[in-house]
Design a protein around this motif. Structure first.
Motif, PDB file in Angstrom:
ATOM      1  N   GLY A  13     -36.836   1.907  27.151  1.00 21.19           N
ATOM      2  CA  GLY A  13     -36.323   2.341  28.439  1.00 21.19           C
ATOM      3  C   GLY A  13     -35.788   1.224  29.308  1.00 21.19           C
ATOM      4  N   ARG A  14     -35.771   0.004  28.774  1.00 17.49           N
ATOM      5  CA  ARG A  14     -35.315  -1.153  29.549  1.00 17.49           C
ATOM      6  C   ARG A  14     -34.053  -1.747  28.934  1.00 17.49           C
TER       7      ARG A  14
ATOM      8  N   THR B  92     -29.731  -0.607  26.171  1.00 18.72           N
ATOM      9  CA  THR B  92     -31.086  -0.144  26.448  1.00 18.72           C
ATOM     10  C   THR B  92     -31.845   0.072  25.141  1.00 18.72           C
ATOM     11  N   VAL B  93     -33.083  -0.400  25.107  1.00 16.53           N
ATOM     12  CA  VAL B  93     -33.957  -0.114  23.958  1.00 16.53           C
ATOM     13  C   VAL B  93     -34.469   1.311  24.105  1.00 16.53           C
TER      14      VAL B  93
ATOM     15  N   THR C 147     -36.090  -8.518  28.381  1.00 21.59           N
ATOM     16  CA  THR C 147     -35.708  -7.655  29.491  1.00 21.59           C
ATOM     17  C   THR C 147     -36.036  -8.411  30.775  1.00 21.59           C
ATOM     18  N   ALA C 148     -35.884  -7.752  31.911  1.00 17.33           N
ATOM     19  CA  ALA C 148     -36.126  -8.421  33.183  1.00 17.33           C
ATOM     20  C   ALA C 148     -37.569  -8.860  33.339  1.00 17.33           C
ATOM     21  N   ASP C 149     -38.511  -8.145  32.699  1.00 20.99           N
ATOM     22  CA  ASP C 149     -39.918  -8.482  32.929  1.00 20.99           C
ATOM     23  C   ASP C 149     -40.738  -8.743  31.668  1.00 20.99           C
ATOM     24  N   ARG C 150     -40.142  -8.646  30.507  1.00 26.95           N
ATOM     25  CA  ARG C 150     -40.866  -8.928  29.273  1.00 26.95           C
ATOM     26  C   ARG C 150     -39.912  -9.531  28.242  1.00 26.95           C
ATOM     27  N   THR C 151     -40.487 -10.374  27.367  1.00 24.33           N
ATOM     28  CA  THR C 151     -39.716 -10.920  26.253  1.00 24.33           C
ATOM     29  C   THR C 151     -40.501 -10.726  24.966  1.00 24.33           C
ATOM     30  N   ALA C 152     -39.861 -10.116  23.978  1.00 24.36           N
ATOM     31  CA  ALA C 152     -40.464  -9.937  22.654  1.00 24.36           C
ATOM     32  C   ALA C 152     -39.908 -11.014  21.733  1.00 24.36           C
TER      33      ALA C 152
END
Length: 266
Positions: free
Chosen positions: A20-21, A42-43, A96-101
């Motif tokens: 959703g990001r 978007t994922v 994404t803006a708040d997480r990195t995988a």
């Protein structure tokens, strides 16, 4: 060691972090994907299939990864240090803006059309933790080659998807047979129990941080035989033995108790 339970955990973490990001960073560090840029897309979701991960992305794309022996995906907050391994082991970064995988040591990483996912996972048998689980079909797949050693048949993801070397050894122990027993010689009661028991083991560990088949949380007592070479069997006290058995492509250490399990040992 990633098996069906840990892959499902990884999928859940990735889905929670990315789904959703919009991707603000995309870095796929394998030669054939070096020029691919997924930023701005978007994922949609992250779905496990056996020991495979399918990250579906806007525009009809799927990033397919497989962890095999020691691959992993780690999730980081913006200011969190990356501690999954040295930089040269990184194969994928999805931010994404708040997480990195960050994907480390990924032996399989490819970008597919979502409509072509079957090219990557269509060969798999019923997924022990998936919506397609079918115990009758899984058992029929296993017994279709009655001369094949049970351990090899369990590792063959075309028969049923999700079992790796740890669960193979533990499942054979709980069935009371060695991994080298031909599938066709598996006692009827054990054969009937096999699909449900395999599913029970993986389901019991799907949400657990430390894998156990004994129900005992203490270190050194979580598994009946796997990794216990020359140590006492937790059921009878006999020294656990270790040998080599593969899946038809390579050999792996295989553990068994000579008292609790009947059948050939090579």
């Amino acid at each position: 060691m990633p098996e069906g339970d840990t892959v499902h955990q990884a999928a859940r973490r990735l889905h929670s972090a990315l789904a959703g990001r919009v991707l603000t960073r995309s870095d796929l560090r394998v030669p054939k994907l070096a020029t691919v840029d997924l930023t701005g897309r978007t994922v949609l979701d992250v779905t496990p299939r056996g020991k495979h991960l399918l990250t579906r992305i806007e525009g009809g794309l799927t990033l397919h990864s497989h962890l095999r022996m020691d691959g992993s995906w780690r999730i980081y907050a913006p200011d969190e240090p990356w501690r999954g391994g040295p930089g040269h082991q990184i194969r994928a970064i999805l931010g994404t803006a708040d997480r990195t995988a960050v994907g480390y040591r990924l032996p399989v990483l490819e970008l597919l059309r979502t409509s072509d996912e079957a090219k990557a996972v269509g060969h798999l048998g019923p997924d022990l933790l998936g919506p397609d689980w079918d115990p009758e079909r899984a058992l029929a797949n296993l017994v279709a080659a009655p001369e094949r050693p049970l351990g090899e048949a369990l590792l063959d993801q075309r028969n049923l998807a999700g079992i790796g070397n740890v669960f193979k050894s533990e499942l054979c122990f709980l069935l009371g047979v060695t991994p080298w027993l031909p599938v066709g010689e598996l006692p009827g009661e054990a054969a009937a129990r096999l699909p449900a028991l395999a599913k029970k083991l993986l389901e019991a560990n799907r949400d657990q941080p430390s894998r156990t088949t004994t129900g005992r949380p203490r270190p050194g007592q979580r598994l009946y035989v796997y990794g216990r070479a020359s140590r006492p069997c937790l059921r009878c006290g006999t020294s656990v033995r270790v040998g080599e058995q593969g899946d038809g492509s390579r050999s792996r250490p295989t553990y068994w108790c000579p008292t609790c399990q009947r059948g050939p040992t090579s």
